[in-house]
Design a protein around this motif. Structure first.
Motif, PDB file in Angstrom:
ATOM      1  N   MET A  53     -10.302  16.748  19.094  1.00  0.00           N
ATOM      2  CA  MET A  53      -9.311  16.779  18.139  1.00  0.00           C
ATOM      3  C   MET A  53      -8.297  15.937  18.715  1.00  0.00           C
ATOM      4  SD  MET A  53      -7.156  19.960  16.267  1.00  0.00           S
ATOM      5  CE  MET A  53      -5.680  19.397  15.665  1.00  0.00           C
ATOM      6  N   PHE A  54      -7.820  14.995  17.759  1.00  0.00           N
ATOM      7  CA  PHE A  54      -6.902  14.058  18.127  1.00  0.00           C
ATOM      8  C   PHE A  54      -5.494  14.259  17.581  1.00  0.00           C
ATOM      9  CE2 PHE A  54     -10.906  11.962  17.884  1.00  0.00           C
ATOM     10  CZ  PHE A  54     -11.068  11.263  19.226  1.00  0.00           C
ATOM     11  N   GLN A  55      -4.440  13.124  18.151  1.00  0.00           N
ATOM     12  CA  GLN A  55      -3.100  13.343  17.216  1.00  0.00           C
ATOM     13  C   GLN A  55      -3.283  12.992  15.987  1.00  0.00           C
ATOM     14  OE1 GLN A  55      -0.257  11.031  19.679  1.00  0.00           O
ATOM     15  NE2 GLN A  55       1.127  10.994  17.698  1.00  0.00           N
ATOM     16  N   GLU A  56      -4.254  11.995  15.617  1.00  0.00           N
ATOM     17  CA  GLU A  56      -4.542  11.554  14.184  1.00  0.00           C
ATOM     18  C   GLU A  56      -5.439  12.593  13.669  1.00  0.00           C
ATOM     19  OE1 GLU A  56      -2.662   9.619  12.479  1.00  0.00           O
ATOM     20  OE2 GLU A  56      -1.348   9.294  14.083  1.00  0.00           O
ATOM     21  N   HIS A  57      -5.348  12.961  12.496  1.00  0.00           N
ATOM     22  CA  HIS A  57      -6.290  13.984  12.019  1.00  0.00           C
ATOM     23  C   HIS A  57      -7.811  13.457  12.069  1.00  0.00           C
ATOM     24  CE1 HIS A  57      -6.085  12.041   8.100  1.00  0.00           C
ATOM     25  NE2 HIS A  57      -4.650  12.274   8.221  1.00  0.00           N
ATOM     26  N   ALA A  58      -7.849  12.020  11.595  1.00  0.00           N
ATOM     27  CA  ALA A  58      -9.061  11.492  11.415  1.00  0.00           C
ATOM     28  C   ALA A  58      -9.858  11.964  10.356  1.00  0.00           C
ATOM     29  CB  ALA A  58      -9.742  11.439  12.594  1.00  0.00           C
ATOM     30  N   LEU A  59      -9.243  12.646   9.454  1.00  0.00           N
ATOM     31  CA  LEU A  59     -10.233  13.354   8.176  1.00  0.00           C
ATOM     32  C   LEU A  59     -10.668  12.107   7.388  1.00  0.00           C
ATOM     33  CD1 LEU A  59      -7.852  16.312   7.450  1.00  0.00           C
ATOM     34  CD2 LEU A  59     -10.175  16.434   8.818  1.00  0.00           C
ATOM     35  N   LEU A  92      -9.268  22.303  26.747  1.00  0.00           N
ATOM     36  CA  LEU A  92      -8.547  21.251  27.554  1.00  0.00           C
ATOM     37  C   LEU A  92      -7.712  20.437  26.828  1.00  0.00           C
ATOM     38  CD1 LEU A  92      -8.357  19.915  30.397  1.00  0.00           C
ATOM     39  CD2 LEU A  92     -10.324  18.720  30.131  1.00  0.00           C
ATOM     40  N   PHE A  93      -6.470  20.538  26.966  1.00  0.00           N
ATOM     41  CA  PHE A  93      -5.399  20.254  26.037  1.00  0.00           C
ATOM     42  C   PHE A  93      -4.525  19.302  26.705  1.00  0.00           C
ATOM     43  CE2 PHE A  93      -1.489  20.392  23.756  1.00  0.00           C
ATOM     44  CZ  PHE A  93      -1.669  20.997  22.479  1.00  0.00           C
ATOM     45  N   PRO A  97      -2.603  17.047  19.921  1.00  0.00           N
ATOM     46  CA  PRO A  97      -2.822  17.299  18.229  1.00  0.00           C
ATOM     47  C   PRO A  97      -1.791  17.590  17.559  1.00  0.00           C
ATOM     48  CG  PRO A  97      -3.445  19.285  19.560  1.00  0.00           C
ATOM     49  CD  PRO A  97      -3.050  17.880  20.808  1.00  0.00           C
ATOM     50  N   PHE A  98      -0.592  17.714  18.427  1.00  0.00           N
ATOM     51  CA  PHE A  98       0.558  18.226  17.472  1.00  0.00           C
ATOM     52  C   PHE A  98       1.580  17.211  17.658  1.00  0.00           C
ATOM     53  CE2 PHE A  98      -1.259  22.659  18.639  1.00  0.00           C
ATOM     54  CZ  PHE A  98      -2.242  22.562  17.519  1.00  0.00           C
ATOM     55  N   ALA A  99       1.487  16.231  18.388  1.00  0.00           N
ATOM     56  CA  ALA A  99       2.653  15.524  18.829  1.00  0.00           C
ATOM     57  C   ALA A  99       3.559  14.646  17.791  1.00  0.00           C
ATOM     58  CB  ALA A  99       2.136  14.316  19.650  1.00  0.00           C
ATOM     59  N   ALA A 100       2.792  14.491  16.720  1.00  0.00           N
ATOM     60  CA  ALA A 100       3.329  13.891  15.266  1.00  0.00           C
ATOM     61  C   ALA A 100       3.775  14.772  14.247  1.00  0.00           C
ATOM     62  CB  ALA A 100       2.208  12.935  14.562  1.00  0.00           C
ATOM     63  N   LEU A 101       3.996  16.148  14.857  1.00  0.00           N
ATOM     64  CA  LEU A 101       4.496  17.271  13.923  1.00  0.00           C
ATOM     65  C   LEU A 101       5.951  17.486  14.223  1.00  0.00           C
ATOM     66  CD1 LEU A 101       1.466  19.646  13.644  1.00  0.00           C
ATOM     67  CD2 LEU A 101       2.025  17.885  12.116  1.00  0.00           C
ATOM     68  N   ASP A 102       6.619  18.126  13.079  1.00  0.00           N
ATOM     69  CA  ASP A 102       8.068  18.600  13.313  1.00  0.00           C
ATOM     70  C   ASP A 102       8.029  19.971  14.250  1.00  0.00           C
ATOM     71  OD1 ASP A 102       8.380  20.916  11.856  1.00  0.00           O
ATOM     72  OD2 ASP A 102       7.517  19.441  10.249  1.00  0.00           O
ATOM     73  N   ALA A 103       9.213  20.081  14.910  1.00  0.00           N
ATOM     74  CA  ALA A 103       9.071  20.967  15.971  1.00  0.00           C
ATOM     75  C   ALA A 103       8.798  22.582  15.424  1.00  0.00           C
ATOM     76  CB  ALA A 103      10.648  21.211  16.486  1.00  0.00           C
ATOM     77  N   ILE A 104       8.979  22.790  14.095  1.00  0.00           N
ATOM     78  CA  ILE A 104       8.866  24.291  13.613  1.00  0.00           C
ATOM     79  C   ILE A 104       7.146  24.213  13.090  1.00  0.00           C
ATOM     80  CG2 ILE A 104       9.412  25.715  11.840  1.00  0.00           C
ATOM     81  CD1 ILE A 104      11.931  25.341  13.273  1.00  0.00           C
ATOM     82  N   THR A 105       6.828  23.167  12.627  1.00  0.00           N
ATOM     83  CA  THR A 105       5.465  23.320  12.247  1.00  0.00           C
ATOM     84  C   THR A 105       4.666  23.277  13.633  1.00  0.00           C
ATOM     85  OG1 THR A 105       6.109  21.827  10.527  1.00  0.00           O
ATOM     86  CG2 THR A 105       3.581  21.768  11.040  1.00  0.00           C
ATOM     87  N   ARG A 106       5.142  22.337  14.712  1.00  0.00           N
ATOM     88  CA  ARG A 106       4.395  22.511  15.851  1.00  0.00           C
ATOM     89  C   ARG A 106       4.325  23.921  16.441  1.00  0.00           C
ATOM     90  NH1 ARG A 106       6.279  17.845  18.231  1.00  0.00           N
ATOM     91  NH2 ARG A 106       8.062  18.886  19.213  1.00  0.00           N
ATOM     92  N   ASP A 107       5.545  24.600  16.641  1.00  0.00           N
ATOM     93  CA  ASP A 107       5.597  25.868  16.810  1.00  0.00           C
ATOM     94  C   ASP A 107       4.754  26.973  16.267  1.00  0.00           C
ATOM     95  OD1 ASP A 107       7.219  27.558  18.721  1.00  0.00           O
ATOM     96  OD2 ASP A 107       8.173  28.282  17.089  1.00  0.00           O
ATOM     97  N   VAL A 108       4.505  26.785  15.022  1.00  0.00           N
ATOM     98  CA  VAL A 108       3.669  27.596  14.094  1.00  0.00           C
ATOM     99  C   VAL A 108       2.206  27.402  14.547  1.00  0.00           C
ATOM    100  CG1 VAL A 108       2.731  28.009  11.819  1.00  0.00           C
ATOM    101  CG2 VAL A 108       5.147  27.764  12.227  1.00  0.00           C
TER     102      VAL A 108
END
Ligand SMILES: Nc1ncnc2c1ncn2[C@@H]1O[C@H](COP(=O)(O)OP(=O)(O)OP(=O)(O)O)[C@@H](O)[C@H]1O
Ligand SMILES: [Mg+2]
Length: 262
Positions: A88-94, A196-197, A168-179
């Protein structure tokens, strides 16, 4: 769910989910090759959550791609006895022309899950990432956090015993990342996956991992490791998480200073 969906049996206790032995990687023509990774030896145990931490450009993605089998090491060996890892990458690649549910079903199809089992399994995975009801939504209708949830569900659809995650969560805001940290910790505990993250975010590494492995730069080598025994669920603002993050950040800063740049 039917037994056919349970996938490969978990590795036996005492074996490993991934084993890297003396792995080096260089890019470029022979004679002018640039070393990126040097002599990496690392085991990930079954069910273990390991964070690989390092400065930008130190070779984290390169290492993850090697473990994923997308590229080969120049030297050394990599074993993933549980089969091909999920990635799983930073970009969702969906795929934007498919719904959330269909994106997941595609991964199930690639895994050979029979057609009639795909929809219920996609629904189960969406509910695991707390996105019940998103089956028919297209990618542009989803928020960044929701897209990463679908991407996680799709990675889980591969039913690998090892999940590789590249910021995987680097592009998200802090609250969303926390969740999503909470969700990932819960799913990891429920599924007993090995993870392995990769991240350059020290707090994120300490929030999530049982073990943090710090990579040096140019070339990337294992610099130091920390076993993290702070009980889960942790919060990113916990004093114990903050204290250890300060110690690791000092080490990372020293590492970056030694190599200039950044
Ligand atoms: N296919 C390639 N060919 C040539 N050089 C490459 C290739 N892939 C990566 N590199 C080089 O290897 C080094 C490490 O890159 P990599 O993407 O693994 O770093 P990273 O630690 O993931 O960085 P970031 O934190 O910015 O994502 C960089 O100098 C990069 O330019
Ligand atoms: Mg990277």
């Amino acid at each position: 769910m039917a037994d056919t969906l349970t996938g490969p049996a978990p590795a036996q206790p005492g074996t490993h989910a991934a084993r890297l032995e003396h792995v080096s990687k260089a890019f470029g023509r022979p004679g002018a090759a640039q070393p990126v990774l040097e002599d990496i030896t690392l085991d990930v145990a079954p069910g273990e959550f390991v964070c690989l931490l390092g400065a930008s450009g130190c070779g984290k993605s390169t290492l993850l791609n090697l473990v994923a089998g997308l590229d080969k090491p120049s030297v050394g060996t990599i074993e993933t006895p549980g089969g091909r890892p999920a990635l799983m990458f930073q970009e969702h690649a969906l795929f934007p022309w498919l719904t959330a549910g269909r994106n997941i079903e595609l991964a199930l199809r690639m895994r050979g899950v029979p057609r009639e089992q795909r929809r219920p399994e996609a629904e189960r995975l969406l509910s695991l990432v707390r996105l019940s009801g998103a089956y028919g939504k297209r990618v542009h209708e989803l928020s960044g956090g929701m897209r990463q949830r679908v991407a996680l569900a799709r990675a889980l659809a591969q039913d690998s015993r090892l999940l590789l995650m590249d910021e995987p969560f680097a592009a998200l805001d802090a609250i969303t990342r926390d969740v999503l940290h909470d969700e990932l910790t819960r799913i990891w505990a429920e599924t007993n996956l090995s993870v392995l993250f990769v991240t350059h975010n020290v707090r994120e590494a300490v929030r999530l991992a049982q073990r943090v492995v710090l990579l040096s730069s140019r070339p990337g080598r294992i610099n130091r490791e920390w076993a993290i025994d702070i009980p889960q669920p942790r919060r990113i603002e916990d004093a114990a998480v903050a204290d250890l993050s300060v110690e690791i950040t000092d080490e990372l800063r020293g590492e970056i200073r030694r190599h200039g740049k950044h």
